[in-house]
Design a protein around this motif. Sequence first.
Motif, short mmCIF file in Angstrom:
data_model
loop_
_atom_site.label_atom_id
_atom_site.label_comp_id
_atom_site.label_asym_id
_atom_site.label_seq_id
_atom_site.Cartn_x
_atom_site.Cartn_y
_atom_site.Cartn_z
N GLY A 186 -43.80 -46.37 55.93
CA GLY A 186 -43.41 -45.20 55.15
C GLY A 186 -42.08 -44.62 55.62
O GLY A 186 -41.45 -45.11 56.54
N LEU A 187 -41.66 -43.54 54.95
CA LEU A 187 -40.39 -42.90 55.27
C LEU A 187 -40.48 -42.15 56.60
O LEU A 187 -41.45 -41.45 56.86
CB LEU A 187 -39.99 -41.93 54.16
CG LEU A 187 -39.56 -42.57 52.82
CD1 LEU A 187 -39.43 -41.52 51.74
CD2 LEU A 187 -38.25 -43.32 52.98
N ASN A 188 -39.44 -42.32 57.43
CA ASN A 188 -39.31 -41.63 58.71
C ASN A 188 -40.51 -41.84 59.63
O ASN A 188 -40.89 -40.96 60.38
CB ASN A 188 -39.05 -40.13 58.50
CG ASN A 188 -37.60 -39.85 58.13
OD1 ASN A 188 -36.89 -40.73 57.65
ND2 ASN A 188 -37.15 -38.63 58.36
N ASN A 189 -41.08 -43.04 59.54
CA ASN A 189 -42.17 -43.41 60.45
C ASN A 189 -41.61 -44.41 61.46
O ASN A 189 -41.45 -45.59 61.17
CB ASN A 189 -43.34 -44.02 59.67
CG ASN A 189 -44.56 -44.22 60.54
OD1 ASN A 189 -44.45 -44.46 61.75
ND2 ASN A 189 -45.73 -44.14 59.94
N GLY A 190 -41.29 -43.92 62.66
CA GLY A 190 -40.64 -44.76 63.64
C GLY A 190 -41.54 -45.80 64.28
O GLY A 190 -41.09 -46.54 65.15
N PRO A 209 -37.82 -40.74 64.37
CA PRO A 209 -38.14 -41.44 63.13
C PRO A 209 -37.71 -42.90 63.16
O PRO A 209 -37.96 -43.64 62.21
CB PRO A 209 -37.34 -40.66 62.07
CG PRO A 209 -36.19 -40.09 62.83
CD PRO A 209 -36.71 -39.79 64.20
N ILE A 210 -37.06 -43.31 64.26
CA ILE A 210 -36.58 -44.69 64.39
C ILE A 210 -37.08 -45.24 65.72
O ILE A 210 -36.95 -44.59 66.76
CB ILE A 210 -35.04 -44.74 64.34
CG1 ILE A 210 -34.54 -44.10 63.03
CG2 ILE A 210 -34.53 -46.18 64.45
CD1 ILE A 210 -33.09 -43.75 63.03
N GLU A 211 -37.67 -46.41 65.68
CA GLU A 211 -38.28 -46.95 66.89
C GLU A 211 -37.25 -47.27 67.97
O GLU A 211 -36.06 -47.45 67.68
CB GLU A 211 -39.11 -48.18 66.56
CG GLU A 211 -38.31 -49.38 66.10
CD GLU A 211 -39.19 -50.60 65.88
OE1 GLU A 211 -40.42 -50.48 66.02
OE2 GLU A 211 -38.64 -51.67 65.57
#
Length: 425
Positions: A155-159, A342-344
């Motif tokens: 999904g959006l902004n799921n890191g 939000p980014i791994e």
Amino acid sequence: MTNTLLTISMITVKALQLFRNSNAFLKVINKEYQGYFGKQPLSIGSVLQIRKPIDPVTRNGATASPQNAVEQEIPLYINQLIGVDLAFTDTDLSLNIADFTNRFLAPSVNKLGGAVASAIMGGVETGGTAATGGQQTGTNGLGGIPNVVNLTASGLNNGAAATISPVAATWLKAGARLSDQSCPMDERVVVMSPDTQANTVASLAGLFNPQRNISTQYEKGMMGVDTLGYEKWLSDQTVITHTTAAYGTLATVNGGSQTGSTITVHALNGPLSVGDIISFAGVNFCNHITQQDTGVLATFVITAAASTSATSVSIYPPLTPAGVSFATVTASPADAAQLSSPIEASQVYRKNFVFHPTACTCAFIELPENEPGTASKSESFDGFSLRMMHYYNGANMTGSWRMDTLFGSVWPRPEWACIVTDTTS
């Protein structure tokens, strides 16, 4: 008929025309402060203070509560000199201007334009450069673009999952982030890498679009104008590729009710790099006008590198809870609130972005002509300035040319921009 020997004036005028059109990003960004520096150049390191509009707080009821009219100031430093050095023979200069342009000027100006665009694009992560080089900071915690929309398989902004290429919903969400910050609806622009353009065109191919946009996408492999709420879609090879630090499990806040640009945390388990994006649990964006909760977890850009075991993080925008001028968030983070991203960690991705042209500003300064022992010509047009200089070495009878541009840039409204990520794989 014998060609006329090309003059420095002819070459400079043509070079400036090419430079102006060499990079789409350079053409659209704001240049309104150009005239403040006058016709004569300022020395490298000169500065202009840019004022941002006041941000008064509204009241309810009849009782007045006068408040000070506070203007934020952001410095624009004229401190970057970029050039290309060339050597032409008299034979080269005897060509007609078309041949000379194709063989010498166009390749040189293209490299110069790319270097200037890349320098200004660096503000996506840092906000600009200071008088002595490096990251620009100020009393208001100036930094790079804090807003981000990252599409992952989760999904959006799921890191928790790797970044994937943007689709229509990604670009629409980025536009929503701009609207929450009261960014003007008109003139919004997309700047994306050539690979992201290819991915985006492919992802939108099956959607219902106006015929002219479908034609542009199909025939030229480019996004059409006025699509998804953006006036222009620009492809630019100077888009930044960022690698997120190997931050591990992010820390928690050490102490509640904190505000400002530096937040105390428990010791970090891994580093954070300039340009990384973080969030604080329970801290949402507030709408710039209404100061109401948008329901969207606020994101902040790291403005100073933090090493493993560091106990503070430097962020932009500052944590400013609703209820006062220049509010950015609904509330301060609670003690022990979890940091997240939000980014791994260790993700390599492109920092494409959407923005309003006034989010970034630059000023090109006219350099002096005819320094001792040289022949030179400076030209300015449409916010751009360029100087060509010829100098001769009598010791070995060689002539050299240099092409220079002096400029400065800053992102006074990075909140009027939003990163749209794309994987580099």
